[in-house]
Design a protein around this motif. Structure first.
Motif, PDB file in Angstrom:
ATOM      1  N   ARG A  38      18.124 -94.540   5.211  1.00  0.00           N
ATOM      2  CA  ARG A  38      19.287 -95.351   5.546  1.00  0.00           C
ATOM      3  C   ARG A  38      19.241 -96.670   4.779  1.00  0.00           C
ATOM      4  O   ARG A  38      18.251 -97.389   4.815  1.00  0.00           O
ATOM      5  CB  ARG A  38      19.310 -95.637   7.050  1.00  0.00           C
ATOM      6  CG  ARG A  38      19.263 -94.389   7.929  1.00  0.00           C
ATOM      7  CD  ARG A  38      20.539 -93.569   7.817  1.00  0.00           C
ATOM      8  NE  ARG A  38      20.463 -92.351   8.653  1.00  0.00           N
ATOM      9  CZ  ARG A  38      21.384 -91.398   8.650  1.00  0.00           C
ATOM     10  NH1 ARG A  38      22.449 -91.526   7.856  1.00  0.00           N
ATOM     11  NH2 ARG A  38      21.252 -90.326   9.407  1.00  0.00           N
ATOM     12  N   GLY A  39      20.329 -96.971   4.047  1.00  0.00           N
ATOM     13  CA  GLY A  39      20.410 -98.222   3.311  1.00  0.00           C
ATOM     14  C   GLY A  39      19.375 -98.364   2.223  1.00  0.00           C
ATOM     15  O   GLY A  39      19.048 -99.479   1.816  1.00  0.00           O
ATOM     16  N   GLY A  40      18.866 -97.250   1.704  1.00  0.00           N
ATOM     17  CA  GLY A  40      17.758 -97.323   0.756  1.00  0.00           C
ATOM     18  C   GLY A  40      18.138 -97.336  -0.703  1.00  0.00           C
ATOM     19  O   GLY A  40      17.250 -97.351  -1.562  1.00  0.00           O
ATOM     20  N   ARG A  41      19.418 -97.375  -1.008  1.00  0.00           N
ATOM     21  CA  ARG A  41      19.802 -97.199  -2.409  1.00  0.00           C
ATOM     22  C   ARG A  41      19.325 -98.338  -3.309  1.00  0.00           C
ATOM     23  O   ARG A  41      19.093 -98.139  -4.497  1.00  0.00           O
ATOM     24  CB  ARG A  41      21.322 -97.042  -2.515  1.00  0.00           C
ATOM     25  CG  ARG A  41      21.746 -96.390  -3.807  1.00  0.00           C
ATOM     26  CD  ARG A  41      23.236 -96.120  -3.852  1.00  0.00           C
ATOM     27  NE  ARG A  41      23.685 -95.239  -2.787  1.00  0.00           N
ATOM     28  CZ  ARG A  41      24.931 -94.790  -2.682  1.00  0.00           C
ATOM     29  NH1 ARG A  41      25.843 -95.165  -3.572  1.00  0.00           N
ATOM     30  NH2 ARG A  41      25.274 -94.010  -1.678  1.00  0.00           N
ATOM     31  N   LYS A  42      19.153 -99.538  -2.749  1.00  0.00           N
ATOM     32  CA  LYS A  42      18.728-100.676  -3.558  1.00  0.00           C
ATOM     33  C   LYS A  42      17.240-100.975  -3.427  1.00  0.00           C
ATOM     34  O   LYS A  42      16.767-101.970  -3.971  1.00  0.00           O
ATOM     35  CB  LYS A  42      19.542-101.913  -3.169  1.00  0.00           C
ATOM     36  CG  LYS A  42      21.025-101.803  -3.513  1.00  0.00           C
ATOM     37  CD  LYS A  42      21.755-103.095  -3.210  1.00  0.00           C
ATOM     38  CE  LYS A  42      23.236-102.990  -3.576  1.00  0.00           C
ATOM     39  NZ  LYS A  42      23.968-104.270  -3.299  1.00  0.00           N
ATOM     40  N   ASP A  43      16.500-100.143  -2.733  1.00  0.00           N
ATOM     41  CA  ASP A  43      15.063-100.373  -2.557  1.00  0.00           C
ATOM     42  C   ASP A  43      14.342-100.008  -3.849  1.00  0.00           C
ATOM     43  O   ASP A  43      14.316 -98.847  -4.248  1.00  0.00           O
ATOM     44  CB  ASP A  43      14.533 -99.531  -1.402  1.00  0.00           C
ATOM     45  CG  ASP A  43      13.100 -99.877  -1.038  1.00  0.00           C
ATOM     46  OD1 ASP A  43      12.386-100.462  -1.872  1.00  0.00           O
ATOM     47  OD2 ASP A  43      12.681 -99.544   0.093  1.00  0.00           O
ATOM     48  N   PRO A  44      13.716-100.981  -4.542  1.00  0.00           N
ATOM     49  CA  PRO A  44      13.061-100.676  -5.827  1.00  0.00           C
ATOM     50  C   PRO A  44      11.853 -99.770  -5.693  1.00  0.00           C
ATOM     51  O   PRO A  44      11.416 -99.178  -6.687  1.00  0.00           O
ATOM     52  CB  PRO A  44      12.664-102.064  -6.356  1.00  0.00           C
ATOM     53  CG  PRO A  44      12.564-102.926  -5.141  1.00  0.00           C
ATOM     54  CD  PRO A  44      13.604-102.399  -4.189  1.00  0.00           C
ATOM     55  N   LEU A  45      11.295 -99.668  -4.502  1.00  0.00           N
ATOM     56  CA  LEU A  45      10.147 -98.776  -4.314  1.00  0.00           C
ATOM     57  C   LEU A  45      10.543 -97.312  -4.423  1.00  0.00           C
ATOM     58  O   LEU A  45       9.716 -96.469  -4.797  1.00  0.00           O
ATOM     59  CB  LEU A  45       9.504 -99.007  -2.939  1.00  0.00           C
ATOM     60  CG  LEU A  45       8.575-100.189  -2.772  1.00  0.00           C
ATOM     61  CD1 LEU A  45       8.056-100.244  -1.347  1.00  0.00           C
ATOM     62  CD2 LEU A  45       7.410-100.106  -3.751  1.00  0.00           C
TER      63      LEU A  45
END
Length: 222
Positions: A38-45
């Motif tokens: 959820r909401g992970g599209r911008k997580d650089p990891l």
């Protein structure tokens, strides 16, 4: 399991709704699993080749990714090595069934990523991974014995039946016994490398389906 961080690699990701992702993760104990972030599209990891610790919670047919932390530095692949890394990830995605543990594949994958950073020829790294992975998931064939149980002879010629193994032949397209034995012994001379390429393509074809591998197309374009 749901409250414990587990080692993982992200091997595929797709956009999901406005800001979320669905991902394929590879874990030593669980194998390939699908998860929603959820909401992970911008997580650089959440990028390929980053070693991760993840916390997963079962949620229907997929898991929910509850937490994600770095497990080490990202494997910095560049140029052709980067496309080879994408190829490894696509192989795992296409070869491994979801939720089917494959713990023996884990060290093979990590070793292959490490080898892509070295001076080892890229094709040798890929062939070593392909042959070892096929063996571990039950699709390998002996390159030292033919289907009759006889030892492969250097001067003889062989055709491959992916479901049965090597068949000795007198005529027609074939593999030279000497090249097959060289592959087994890790003697990667040019003829052995060429034979290994065609051999692995032949062995993998029944398990990859008719859809072309995107990573192969990317590699050809470079």
């Amino acid at each position: 399991m749901t409250a414990t961080l587990q080692a993982a690699w992200l091997i595929h990701r797709r956009p999901f709704r406005n800001t979320s992702l669905t991902v394929d993760l590879f874990l030593p104990e669980l194998g390939r699993v699908g998860a929603v972030v959820r909401g992970g599209r911008k997580d650089p990891l959440l990028a390929p080749f980053t070693p991760l610790w993840v916390e997963l919670k079962p949620s229907g047919d997929l898991y929910s990714l509850r937490a994600c932390e770095p497990r080490g530095s990202r494997v910095l692949l560049r140029g052709k090595a980067l496309y080879c890394g994408f190829y490894l990830n696509e192989l795992l995605t296409r070869l491994l069934h979801r939720d089917d543990p494959n713990p023996a594949i884990w060290p093979l994958y990590e070793q292959a990523l490490s080898d892509l950073l070295t001076d080892t020829a890229l094709d040798i790294t890929l062939r070593q991974f392909e042959l070892a992975a096929l063996e571990e998931i039950g699709y390998g064939v002996s390159l030292e014995l033919d289907v009759q149980g006889d030892e492969v002879e250097p001067d003889a010629c062989y055709q491959l039946n992916p479901e049965q193994g090597l068949v000795r032949v007198e005529t027609g397209p074939s593999y030279q016994g000497a090249d097959l034995l060289a592959i087994c012994q890790g003697d990667w001379h040019p003829a052995a490398r060429k034979a290994a390429l065609h051999l692995c393509r032949h062995l993998l074809a029944p398990h990859l389906g008719k859809r072309p591998l995107k990573s192969r197309e990317l590699f050809r374009g470079k």
